[in-house]
Motif scaffolding. Structure first.
Motif, PDB file in Angstrom:
ATOM      1  N   GLY A 163       0.789  -1.221   0.000  1.00 50.18           N
ATOM      2  CA  GLY A 163       0.000   0.000   0.000  1.00 50.18           C
ATOM      3  C   GLY A 163       0.818   1.268   0.000  1.00 50.18           C
ATOM      4  O   GLY A 163       0.327   2.323   0.424  1.00 50.18           O
ATOM      5  N   VAL A 164       2.059   1.199  -0.472  1.00 47.75           N
ATOM      6  CA  VAL A 164       2.923   2.369  -0.568  1.00 47.75           C
ATOM      7  C   VAL A 164       3.097   2.734  -2.040  1.00 47.75           C
ATOM      8  O   VAL A 164       3.281   1.860  -2.893  1.00 47.75           O
ATOM      9  CB  VAL A 164       4.301   2.109   0.086  1.00 47.75           C
ATOM     10  CG1 VAL A 164       5.218   3.315  -0.083  1.00 47.75           C
ATOM     11  CG2 VAL A 164       4.127   1.773   1.560  1.00 47.75           C
ATOM     12  N   TYR A 165       3.039   4.027  -2.321  1.00 49.09           N
ATOM     13  CA  TYR A 165       3.183   4.527  -3.691  1.00 49.09           C
ATOM     14  C   TYR A 165       4.249   5.619  -3.697  1.00 49.09           C
ATOM     15  O   TYR A 165       4.238   6.510  -2.836  1.00 49.09           O
ATOM     16  CB  TYR A 165       1.862   5.110  -4.208  1.00 49.09           C
ATOM     17  CG  TYR A 165       0.766   4.088  -4.343  1.00 49.09           C
ATOM     18  CD1 TYR A 165       0.448   3.527  -5.582  1.00 49.09           C
ATOM     19  CD2 TYR A 165       0.052   3.661  -3.232  1.00 49.09           C
ATOM     20  CE1 TYR A 165      -0.564   2.571  -5.701  1.00 49.09           C
ATOM     21  CE2 TYR A 165      -0.954   2.706  -3.340  1.00 49.09           C
ATOM     22  CZ  TYR A 165      -1.251   2.169  -4.570  1.00 49.09           C
ATOM     23  OH  TYR A 165      -2.246   1.232  -4.687  1.00 49.09           O
ATOM     24  N   ALA A 166       5.159   5.566  -4.653  1.00 48.13           N
ATOM     25  CA  ALA A 166       6.173   6.606  -4.799  1.00 48.13           C
ATOM     26  C   ALA A 166       5.628   7.703  -5.704  1.00 48.13           C
ATOM     27  O   ALA A 166       5.231   7.444  -6.845  1.00 48.13           O
ATOM     28  CB  ALA A 166       7.461   6.029  -5.381  1.00 48.13           C
ATOM     29  N   LEU A 167       5.591   8.908  -5.186  1.00 51.77           N
ATOM     30  CA  LEU A 167       5.167  10.066  -5.967  1.00 51.77           C
ATOM     31  C   LEU A 167       6.413  10.660  -6.619  1.00 51.77           C
ATOM     32  O   LEU A 167       7.236  11.295  -5.962  1.00 51.77           O
ATOM     33  CB  LEU A 167       4.492  11.098  -5.053  1.00 51.77           C
ATOM     34  CG  LEU A 167       4.080  12.426  -5.701  1.00 51.77           C
ATOM     35  CD1 LEU A 167       3.067  12.214  -6.821  1.00 51.77           C
ATOM     36  CD2 LEU A 167       3.543  13.385  -4.639  1.00 51.77           C
ATOM     37  N   GLU A 168       6.562  10.444  -7.912  1.00 52.26           N
ATOM     38  CA  GLU A 168       7.783  10.817  -8.620  1.00 52.26           C
ATOM     39  C   GLU A 168       7.734  12.284  -9.046  1.00 52.26           C
ATOM     40  O   GLU A 168       7.000  12.661  -9.955  1.00 52.26           O
ATOM     41  CB  GLU A 168       7.979   9.915  -9.838  1.00 52.26           C
ATOM     42  CG  GLU A 168       8.208   8.450  -9.460  1.00 52.26           C
ATOM     43  CD  GLU A 168       8.519   7.571 -10.650  1.00 52.26           C
ATOM     44  OE1 GLU A 168       8.248   8.004 -11.798  1.00 52.26           O
ATOM     45  OE2 GLU A 168       9.031   6.456 -10.449  1.00 52.26           O
ATOM     46  N   LEU A 169       8.555  13.085  -8.390  1.00 48.48           N
ATOM     47  CA  LEU A 169       8.563  14.521  -8.632  1.00 48.48           C
ATOM     48  C   LEU A 169       9.818  14.971  -9.374  1.00 48.48           C
ATOM     49  O   LEU A 169      10.192  16.132  -9.314  1.00 48.48           O
ATOM     50  CB  LEU A 169       8.468  15.264  -7.294  1.00 48.48           C
ATOM     51  CG  LEU A 169       7.214  14.968  -6.473  1.00 48.48           C
ATOM     52  CD1 LEU A 169       7.268  15.705  -5.138  1.00 48.48           C
ATOM     53  CD2 LEU A 169       5.953  15.340  -7.238  1.00 48.48           C
ATOM     54  N   PHE A 170      10.440  14.038 -10.094  1.00 49.65           N
ATOM     55  CA  PHE A 170      11.734  14.342 -10.723  1.00 49.65           C
ATOM     56  C   PHE A 170      11.675  14.274 -12.245  1.00 49.65           C
ATOM     57  O   PHE A 170      12.693  14.014 -12.894  1.00 49.65           O
ATOM     58  CB  PHE A 170      12.815  13.393 -10.195  1.00 49.65           C
ATOM     59  CG  PHE A 170      12.457  11.927 -10.246  1.00 49.65           C
ATOM     60  CD1 PHE A 170      12.528  11.214 -11.428  1.00 49.65           C
ATOM     61  CD2 PHE A 170      12.030  11.274  -9.104  1.00 49.65           C
ATOM     62  CE1 PHE A 170      12.193   9.865 -11.479  1.00 49.65           C
ATOM     63  CE2 PHE A 170      11.701   9.920  -9.135  1.00 49.65           C
ATOM     64  CZ  PHE A 170      11.787   9.216 -10.324  1.00 49.65           C
ATOM     65  N   HIS A 171      10.534  14.538 -12.822  1.00 49.33           N
ATOM     66  CA  HIS A 171      10.405  14.439 -14.280  1.00 49.33           C
ATOM     67  C   HIS A 171      10.561  15.778 -14.988  1.00 49.33           C
ATOM     68  O   HIS A 171      10.316  15.876 -16.188  1.00 49.33           O
ATOM     69  CB  HIS A 171       9.076  13.773 -14.645  1.00 49.33           C
ATOM     70  CG  HIS A 171       9.029  12.324 -14.283  1.00 49.33           C
ATOM     71  ND1 HIS A 171       9.631  11.352 -15.043  1.00 49.33           N
ATOM     72  CD2 HIS A 171       8.480  11.688 -13.212  1.00 49.33           C
ATOM     73  CE1 HIS A 171       9.449  10.167 -14.478  1.00 49.33           C
ATOM     74  NE2 HIS A 171       8.757  10.343 -13.359  1.00 49.33           N
ATOM     75  N   GLY A 172      10.971  16.804 -14.251  1.00 51.50           N
ATOM     76  CA  GLY A 172      11.225  18.106 -14.851  1.00 51.50           C
ATOM     77  C   GLY A 172      12.628  18.203 -15.426  1.00 51.50           C
ATOM     78  O   GLY A 172      13.417  17.256 -15.379  1.00 51.50           O
ATOM     79  N   PRO A 173      12.998  19.367 -15.949  1.00 47.30           N
ATOM     80  CA  PRO A 173      14.261  19.499 -16.677  1.00 47.30           C
ATOM     81  C   PRO A 173      15.512  19.333 -15.827  1.00 47.30           C
ATOM     82  O   PRO A 173      16.581  19.017 -16.365  1.00 47.30           O
ATOM     83  CB  PRO A 173      14.183  20.916 -17.271  1.00 47.30           C
ATOM     84  CG  PRO A 173      13.117  21.618 -16.505  1.00 47.30           C
ATOM     85  CD  PRO A 173      12.162  20.575 -16.066  1.00 47.30           C
TER      86      PRO A 173
END
Length: 497
Positions: free
Chosen positions: A96-106
């Protein structure tokens, strides 16, 4: 929406002025006078929308002093440069853990989510306020803010961006990302000291009225790209709502079900954005504050005493969190003490003079209703990278691994098994040497430079080195300035035209 200072509690200003100033004239931080509230129906309606459409709704409420059409155009432009159309996707892990990926920017770090938008908010605010001076955006960085700010403001008309970073306190990839930055309006200065020295110096520049007058005479007005600027903080609130909407859309949760968020944080801005989301109506259970060996925040959450006097400063494998003075905590303290600005002034004065303050039992009890804390040292962090990759095939950077380890410990200690979002703040390839050692053993990095380590990591994991990292050794170095921590004003004047 009006904004007030944490140090006076009055003298409200609109969103445009708060964004332009960055820091209040009294040295306090701007906070919303009132917060909007989104209903469960409003949140449920976010499910089918794109990230930019979700941001339009959330930021339209948080920054309602800005014109809606221009704000929407700024949002659309900001998120067009991300390498994933979802901008901040969720990756399912185990239990029940989800990684919120905030590294898809430039720049491959979570700061892009805010700093691709802030320059556009700044220009919009300048136009709204009739400001004709050039805006000089100052930032202190522990690694990621600097490059994201430079990238966001590069060659933006009417602005100039100057970044101070600790010379020995960032990864090689982070350093090269900054010193190779293009743009005729960008300036990068290394500070002989740690991040707290750089951050203190930037605050000192803002507080120096005479320095501000000298800049104004040159047609320059100061503002900030750090999360002390609410225009930097507000876009981060969006990804908490977006993650919840994605969980709803996937069927992982039901509307109204509480979700925990575990956040690696040093300056407290990232996790504070989650607290604002909760105050705006998002069903957040616990906000789990994850620290590295510089665990001033986890100690504070345990005792209510914030203590930096005589505390050792450690350089760790998660350098963006190597921070002892967490500026954004001031905003939370202002709310927890019933917006008693005099008490906040007293705490901040005590921190500046004596290196500590104590918020007392009442504020600590209020803090613990929402926040939990923990920390992981480097050995635990690297072990966690290997454990998660072996179990889930998911490769995470050192900062995300700190949070993953803290979450594991928190669940074992409390039995809290609620669905949890693990906030993933950077690409593992920004810290290739450490991550390679975690996956393949320390000897795998022997004799390799940081970029050869990235190549070896790609081979070992079947993942790909991002091109923006691979090209760094080939780019010309454009910024070589170095200054002492007490010479930052003079260093800034030397690089300005």
């Amino acid at each position: 929406m009006q904004f007030i200072s944490t140090r006076t509690g009055d003298a409200s200003v609109g969103a445009a002025e708060a964004i332009l100033r960055g820091l209040a004239p009294d040295g306090g931080l701007y906070v919303p006078e009132d917060l909007p509230r989104l209903s469960l129906e409003d949140i449920d309606a976010l499910r089918p929308l794109t990230y930019a459409q979700r941001a339009r709704r959330v930021l339209g409420a948080l920054l309602d002093g800005l014109p809606r059409r221009e704000l929407g155009e700024a949002i659309d432009a900001a998120y067009a440069s991300f390498d994933d159309p979802r901008v901040a996707p969720l990756a399912p892990l185990s239990d029940g853990v989800y990684a919120l990926e905030l590294f898809h920017g430039p720049t491959l770090a979570f700061k892009d989510v805010a700093l691709q938008l802030l320059p556009r908010l700044m220009v919009l605010s300048m136009r709204e306020r009739g400001e004709t001076r050039e805006a000089l955006i100052l930032a202190a960085t522990s690694g990621d803010t600097g490059k994201a700010a430079l990238e966001g403001f590069a060659d933006v008309p009417g602005t100039r961006c100057a970044v101070f970073y600790p010379r020995a306190g960032v990864s090689e990839a982070q350093r090269l990302q900054m010193v190779t930055q293009r743009g005729g309006n960008t300036h990068v200065i290394a500070v002989e000291g740690n991040f707290d020295d750089a951050q203190t110096g930037v605050k000192r520049i803002f507080a120096d009225a005479e320095f501000g007058r000298r800049l104004s005479q040159r047609g320059i007005v100061l503002s900030s790209a750090n999360s002390i600027n609410f225009g930097r903080l507000a876009p981060q609130v969006v990804y908490y709502f977006s993650a919840y909407a994605d969980l709803l859309e996937s069927g992982a949760i039901r509307a109204g079900e509480e979700v925990n968020f575990c956040v690696p944080t040093g300056n407290f801005g990232n996790i504070l954005a989650g607290w604002y989301a909760r105050r705006c109506g998002l069903p957040v259970g616990r906000l789990i504050c994850a620290s590295n060996r510089n665990n001033v925040l986890s100690d504070f959450l345990a005792s209510g005493r914030y203590e930096v006097a005589d505390r050792p400063f450690y350089r760790t494998a998660s350098p963006s969190m190597d921070i002892l003075i967490s500026s954004n905590l001031e905003r939370l303290l202002f709310e927890l003490c019933g917006r008693d600005a005099a008490r906040v002034r007293g705490w901040m004065a005590s921190l500046a003079a004596d290196g500590h303050y104590d918020v007392g039992a009442q504020a600590l009890a209020a803090l613990r209703q929402t926040f939990a804390g923990g920390f992981a040292d480097d050995a635990q962090t690297l072990q966690e990278i290997g454990r998660v990759f072996a179990r889930d095939g998911y490769l995470m950077d050192t900062h995300t691994a700190v949070a993953s380890r803290v979450l594991t410990d928190y669940r074992a200690r409390t039995g809290d098994a609620r669905t949890t979002v693990l906030v993933s703040t950077a690409s593992p390839y920004k810290f290739g040497r450490a991550v390679l050692g975690a996956i393949a053993g320390e000897r795998a990095a022997e004799g390799l430079d940081d970029f050869a380590c990235c190549d070896a990591l790609a081979r070992a994991t079947g993942t790909r080195v991002p091109e923006s990292i691979a090209q760094l050794p080939r780019l010309p170095v454009r910024h070589t300035q170095v200054c002492q921590k007490d010479d930052m004003e003079a260093a800034l004047l030397r690089v300005l035209p």
